[in-house]
Design an enzyme around this catalytic site. Structure first.
Site, PDB file in Angstrom:
ATOM      1  N   CYS A  36       0.681  -1.306  -0.056  1.00 27.72           N
ATOM      2  CA  CYS A  36      -0.094   0.164   0.130  1.00 27.72           C
ATOM      3  C   CYS A  36       0.768   1.236  -0.051  1.00 27.72           C
ATOM      4  O   CYS A  36       0.306   2.169  -0.093  1.00 27.72           O
ATOM      5  CB  CYS A  36      -0.875   0.245   1.264  1.00 27.72           C
ATOM      6  SG  CYS A  36       0.007   0.083   2.668  1.00 27.72           S
ATOM      7  N   CYS A  65      -2.270   6.025   5.583  1.00 26.50           N
ATOM      8  CA  CYS A  65      -3.360   5.038   6.250  1.00 26.50           C
ATOM      9  C   CYS A  65      -3.584   5.891   7.713  1.00 26.50           C
ATOM     10  O   CYS A  65      -2.736   5.749   8.450  1.00 26.50           O
ATOM     11  CB  CYS A  65      -3.042   3.721   6.154  1.00 26.50           C
ATOM     12  SG  CYS A  65      -4.074   2.943   7.218  1.00 26.50           S
ATOM     13  N   CYS A 109      -2.074  -2.872   8.916  1.00 29.61           N
ATOM     14  CA  CYS A 109      -1.848  -1.230   9.357  1.00 29.61           C
ATOM     15  C   CYS A 109      -1.302  -1.386  10.733  1.00 29.61           C
ATOM     16  O   CYS A 109      -0.341  -0.663  11.044  1.00 29.61           O
ATOM     17  CB  CYS A 109      -3.188  -0.591   9.511  1.00 29.61           C
ATOM     18  SG  CYS A 109      -4.077  -0.804   7.773  1.00 29.61           S
TER      19      CYS A 109
HETATM   20 FE1  FES Z   1      -1.879  -0.112   4.324  1.00 33.17          FE
HETATM   21 FE2  FES Z   1      -2.811   0.713   6.405  1.00 33.17          FE
HETATM   22  S1  FES Z   1      -3.949   0.717   4.501  1.00 33.17           S
HETATM   23  S2  FES Z   1      -0.801   0.427   6.073  1.00 33.17           S
END
Ligand code: FES
Length: 164
Positions: A36, A65, A109
């Site tokens: 991400c 995020c 996360c």
């Molecule tokens: Fe990847 Fe939260 S969406 S760390």
């Protein structure tokens, strides 16, 4: 993500704790998630308390995020007063604290925060006998911020050349 969890994340983000660089940190850990693009850096400062070397303060910087920021905010509060070993013994779910259980798509996360914590504290565990004021890593004092890491080219790094 359910509404309750979203609400708790928003509450944590409304008053995030311990954001920013800790200039005189004893340890620093950085992790990135290639899936991400999230990056998180965590700084830790120790102190001596009742004959134990405990975490006096921990701060973080993060790109991206909201869940990772909320977890980092709660986790940096949670580890205060703990030894490095006690902090490392915390499970991913425990670091999320008041947020409660995270849905499967958000567990990484919290794992990002856990990874930064492990990256910062593992050298501390290995040097647990050292005084709290002694930095565990010579790079700690000169550690660049996340923004500097992105904005300044690394000496000797890979040169990217765009094709026509
Ligand atoms: Fe990847 Fe939260 S969406 S760390």
């Amino acid at each position: 993500m359910n509404d309750d969890l979203q609400k708790r994340i928003q509450e944590a983000l409304a008053n995030p704790q311990n954001m920013g660089e800790l200039a005189d940190a004893d340890a620093v850990g950085t992790v990135g998630n290639s899936d991400c693009g999230e990056m998180l850096r965590l700084w830790v400062k120790f102190k001596q308390q009742d004959g134990r070397k405990v975490i006096d303060r921990a701060t973080f910087q993060s790109f991206g995020c909201e869940t990772a920021i909320a977890v980092a905010s709660l986790a940096t509060e949670l580890i205060r007063g703990k030894t490095a070993e006690e902090a490392l013994a915390l499970q991913t779910g425990e670091l999320a604290g008041e947020l409660g259980p995270l849905p499967p798509m958000k567990i990484h996360c919290a794992q990002l925060v856990e990874g930064a914590l492990r990256s910062a504290l593992n050298p501390a565990v290995e040097s647990a006998g050292q005084p709290a004021t002694q930095p565990t890593s010579p790079q700690t004092a000169a550690a660049p911020t996340l923004l500097e890491s992105f904005s300044k080219p690394q000496a000797g790094g890979v040169k990217i050349q765009f094709l026509d």
